[in-house]
Design an enzyme around this catalytic site. Structure first.
Site, PDB file in Angstrom:
ATOM      1  N   SER A 138     -34.830 -36.735 -18.500  1.00  0.00           N
ATOM      2  CA  SER A 138     -34.371 -36.139 -19.761  1.00  0.00           C
ATOM      3  C   SER A 138     -33.567 -34.886 -19.443  1.00  0.00           C
ATOM      4  O   SER A 138     -33.799 -34.235 -18.406  1.00  0.00           O
ATOM      5  CB  SER A 138     -35.566 -35.745 -20.625  1.00  0.00           C
ATOM      6  OG  SER A 138     -35.151 -34.919 -21.701  1.00  0.00           O
ATOM      7  N   TYR A 151     -43.366 -30.977 -21.511  1.00  0.00           N
ATOM      8  CA  TYR A 151     -42.493 -32.159 -21.539  1.00  0.00           C
ATOM      9  C   TYR A 151     -41.348 -31.992 -20.538  1.00  0.00           C
ATOM     10  O   TYR A 151     -41.117 -32.869 -19.692  1.00  0.00           O
ATOM     11  CB  TYR A 151     -41.942 -32.405 -22.947  1.00  0.00           C
ATOM     12  CG  TYR A 151     -40.970 -33.572 -22.962  1.00  0.00           C
ATOM     13  CD1 TYR A 151     -41.409 -34.863 -22.685  1.00  0.00           C
ATOM     14  CD2 TYR A 151     -39.615 -33.378 -23.210  1.00  0.00           C
ATOM     15  CE1 TYR A 151     -40.527 -35.937 -22.657  1.00  0.00           C
ATOM     16  CE2 TYR A 151     -38.724 -34.449 -23.199  1.00  0.00           C
ATOM     17  CZ  TYR A 151     -39.184 -35.725 -22.920  1.00  0.00           C
ATOM     18  OH  TYR A 151     -38.310 -36.782 -22.887  1.00  0.00           O
TER      19      TYR A 151
HETATM   20  N1  LIG Z   1     -35.247 -40.297 -27.503  1.00  0.00           N
HETATM   21  C1  LIG Z   1     -34.850 -39.236 -26.801  1.00  0.00           C
HETATM   22  O1  LIG Z   1     -34.260 -38.276 -27.351  1.00  0.00           O
HETATM   23  C2  LIG Z   1     -35.097 -39.180 -25.329  1.00  0.00           C
HETATM   24  C3  LIG Z   1     -36.111 -39.890 -24.711  1.00  0.00           C
HETATM   25  N2  LIG Z   1     -36.300 -39.769 -23.353  1.00  0.00           N
HETATM   26  C4  LIG Z   1     -37.310 -40.529 -22.655  1.00  0.00           C
HETATM   27  O2  LIG Z   1     -37.012 -41.910 -22.808  1.00  0.00           O
HETATM   28  C5  LIG Z   1     -38.187 -42.690 -22.642  1.00  0.00           C
HETATM   29  C6  LIG Z   1     -38.286 -43.670 -23.791  1.00  0.00           C
HETATM   30  O3  LIG Z   1     -38.368 -42.954 -24.997  1.00  0.00           O
HETATM   31  P1  LIG Z   1     -37.758 -43.467 -26.371  1.00  0.00           P
HETATM   32  O4  LIG Z   1     -37.287 -44.850 -26.260  1.00  0.00           O
HETATM   33  O5  LIG Z   1     -36.833 -42.433 -26.845  1.00  0.00           O
HETATM   34  O6  LIG Z   1     -39.086 -43.331 -27.279  1.00  0.00           O
HETATM   35  P2  LIG Z   1     -39.950 -44.437 -28.066  1.00  0.00           P
HETATM   36  O7  LIG Z   1     -41.103 -43.670 -28.608  1.00  0.00           O
HETATM   37  O8  LIG Z   1     -39.087 -45.186 -28.995  1.00  0.00           O
HETATM   38  O9  LIG Z   1     -40.463 -45.397 -26.903  1.00  0.00           O
HETATM   39  C7  LIG Z   1     -41.428 -44.982 -25.970  1.00  0.00           C
HETATM   40  C8  LIG Z   1     -41.974 -46.188 -25.225  1.00  0.00           C
HETATM   41  O10 LIG Z   1     -42.919 -45.721 -24.245  1.00  0.00           O
HETATM   42  C9  LIG Z   1     -44.084 -46.518 -24.323  1.00  0.00           C
HETATM   43  N3  LIG Z   1     -45.270 -45.764 -23.925  1.00  0.00           N
HETATM   44  C10 LIG Z   1     -45.662 -44.528 -24.326  1.00  0.00           C
HETATM   45  N4  LIG Z   1     -46.833 -44.205 -23.761  1.00  0.00           N
HETATM   46  C11 LIG Z   1     -47.203 -45.266 -22.980  1.00  0.00           C
HETATM   47  C12 LIG Z   1     -48.318 -45.547 -22.170  1.00  0.00           C
HETATM   48  N5  LIG Z   1     -49.332 -44.675 -22.012  1.00  0.00           N
HETATM   49  N6  LIG Z   1     -48.366 -46.726 -21.516  1.00  0.00           N
HETATM   50  C13 LIG Z   1     -47.369 -47.624 -21.667  1.00  0.00           C
HETATM   51  N7  LIG Z   1     -46.276 -47.433 -22.431  1.00  0.00           N
HETATM   52  C14 LIG Z   1     -46.212 -46.256 -23.082  1.00  0.00           C
HETATM   53  C15 LIG Z   1     -44.170 -46.932 -25.799  1.00  0.00           C
HETATM   54  O11 LIG Z   1     -44.884 -48.160 -25.893  1.00  0.00           O
HETATM   55  P3  LIG Z   1     -46.338 -48.325 -26.535  1.00  0.00           P
HETATM   56  O12 LIG Z   1     -46.527 -47.233 -27.536  1.00  0.00           O
HETATM   57  O13 LIG Z   1     -46.317 -49.702 -27.125  1.00  0.00           O
HETATM   58  O14 LIG Z   1     -47.254 -48.227 -25.364  1.00  0.00           O
HETATM   59  C16 LIG Z   1     -42.692 -47.150 -26.123  1.00  0.00           C
HETATM   60  O15 LIG Z   1     -42.314 -48.465 -25.804  1.00  0.00           O
HETATM   61  C17 LIG Z   1     -39.335 -41.691 -22.549  1.00  0.00           C
HETATM   62  O16 LIG Z   1     -39.669 -41.514 -21.195  1.00  0.00           O
HETATM   63  C18 LIG Z   1     -38.737 -40.407 -23.127  1.00  0.00           C
HETATM   64  O17 LIG Z   1     -39.357 -39.261 -22.613  1.00  0.00           O
HETATM   65  C19 LIG Z   1     -35.479 -39.001 -22.589  1.00  0.00           C
HETATM   66  C20 LIG Z   1     -34.480 -38.291 -23.156  1.00  0.00           C
HETATM   67  C21 LIG Z   1     -34.177 -38.356 -24.552  1.00  0.00           C
HETATM   68  O1  LIG Z   2     -36.038 -35.935 -23.901  1.00  0.00           O
HETATM   69  C1  LIG Z   2     -35.662 -35.760 -25.033  1.00  0.00           C
HETATM   70  C2  LIG Z   2     -34.397 -35.169 -25.392  1.00  0.00           C
HETATM   71  S1  LIG Z   2     -34.605 -33.597 -25.947  1.00  0.00           S
HETATM   72  O2  LIG Z   2     -35.450 -33.644 -27.186  1.00  0.00           O
HETATM   73  O3  LIG Z   2     -35.301 -32.816 -24.934  1.00  0.00           O
HETATM   74  O4  LIG Z   2     -33.232 -33.086 -26.240  1.00  0.00           O
END
Ligand SMILES: NC(=O)C1=CN([C@@H]2O[C@H](COP(=O)(O)OP(=O)(O)OC[C@H]3O[C@@H](n4cnc5c(N)ncnc54)[C@H](OP(=O)(O)O)[C@@H]3O)[C@@H](O)[C@H]2O)C=CC1
Ligand SMILES: O=CCS(=O)(=O)O
Length: 251
Positions: A138, A151
């Site tokens: 991120s 985070y």
């Molecule tokens: N959206 C944003 O602004 C940004 C997101 N990110 C990162 O991108 C990644 C995906 O996030 P994003 O798609 O945005 O968020 P979502 O919340 O849409 O998706 C998160 C996914 O992670 C899974 N997950 C969470 N905890 C667990 C666990 N303990 N075991 C297995 N699976 C898990 C969830 O599945 P389930 O709940 O079914 O287990 C879900 O499929 C993350 O690592 C996030 O930190 C990075 C930068 C920007």
């Molecule tokens: O990882 C998530 C993006 S932000 O909220 O830190 O800009």
């Protein structure tokens, strides 16, 4: 057909990446905790490509190791591992946060990612040239902001872990990339605010955040580069997101 394993495929980037790989006929190992969402995705994609779903909490090292150990023969030659599962919690200042929320972020974003990587390394090394590990970091891992506390620190870990992995994987053909997105509209903020849909809508209102498909395209691009190219880190922000100046505490 090449095989991609994607953690956190039930939502956001992970689900979009599954669809992107499927569009190019990759076989898929899809994981997440919400089995009904995994099954829905398998139903959607399973007519055109081979899909194996694993209901898995990445924090559970034993369950992760067992699931990888028990992968059927047809799903063992994995070409790409997308370490995507992760979350942010507690957007309030550090001094107001529940310790349990910090632990959950560390357990998921650091320990969970390490659990999956450790279990998958032998398979990826066996695949060899052209294999890759794509870790979803991120911008929060590089740029501090209020409420980023643990985070951002977990995502800094993801970046450095990837670089260090590259050193040890020299000669195996396995590549490692940190894709670090900025603001993207997924369920991320809903999770971060513990279900506050209005807060999530407010954050994305009146601007143009990244979409899950934008990052899925980057993941697919990195995974399908010629085997001699390793992108170390790819930071991707919406055009309408930039940095703030330093803030000064004054008398
Ligand atoms: N959206 C944003 O602004 C940004 C997101 N990110 C990162 O991108 C990644 C995906 O996030 P994003 O798609 O945005 O968020 P979502 O919340 O849409 O998706 C998160 C996914 O992670 C899974 N997950 C969470 N905890 C667990 C666990 N303990 N075991 C297995 N699976 C898990 C969830 O599945 P389930 O709940 O079914 O287990 C879900 O499929 C993350 O690592 C996030 O930190 C990075 C930068 C920007
Ligand atoms: O990882 C998530 C993006 S932000 O909220 O830190 O800009």
């Amino acid at each position: 057909m090449p095989i991609a394993m994607i953690t956190g495929a039930t939502s956001g980037f992970g689900r979009a990446a599954a669809r992107r790989f499927a569009a190019d006929d990759w076989s898929l190992i899809l994981t997440g905790r919400r089995s009904e969402r995994l099954e829905a995705l398998k139903k959607e994609l399973g007519d055109s490509v081979e899909v194996l779903t694993l209901t898995l909490d990445v924090r559970d090292a034993e369950a992760v190791a067992r699931a990888v150990d028990e992968l059927p023969e047809a799903f063992r030659e994995v070409t790409c591992l997308v370490n995507n599962a992760g979350l942010a919690l507690a957007p309030q200042p550090a001094q107001q946060v529940d310790l349990a929320d910090w632990h959950t972020m560390i357990d998921t974003n650091v320990t969970g990612l390490v659990n999956v990587t450790h279990a998958m390394l032998p398979l990826l090394i066996a695949t060899g040239s052209g294999a890759s590990i794509i870790n979803i970091g991120s911008v929060a891992g590089s740029w501090p902001y209020p409420g980023g506390h643990v985070y951002g620190a977990t995502k800094a870990f993801v970046e450095q872990f990837g670089y260090n992995l590259r050193c040890d994987l020299k000669g195996t053909g396995v590549r490692v990339t940190d894709i670090s997105p900025g603001m993207a509209e997924t369920e991320f903020t809903l999770v971060r605010t513990k279900g506050d849909q209005a807060a999530s809508d407010d954050l994305y209102r009146g601007t143009t955040p990244l979409e899950a498909e934008d990052i899925a395209e980057q993941i697919f691009h990195v995974a399908t580069l010629p085997a001699h190219i390793n992108i170390n880190r790819l930071e991707v922000m919406p055009t309408r997101q930039t940095w703030s100046p330093f803030t000064i505490d004054r008398d």
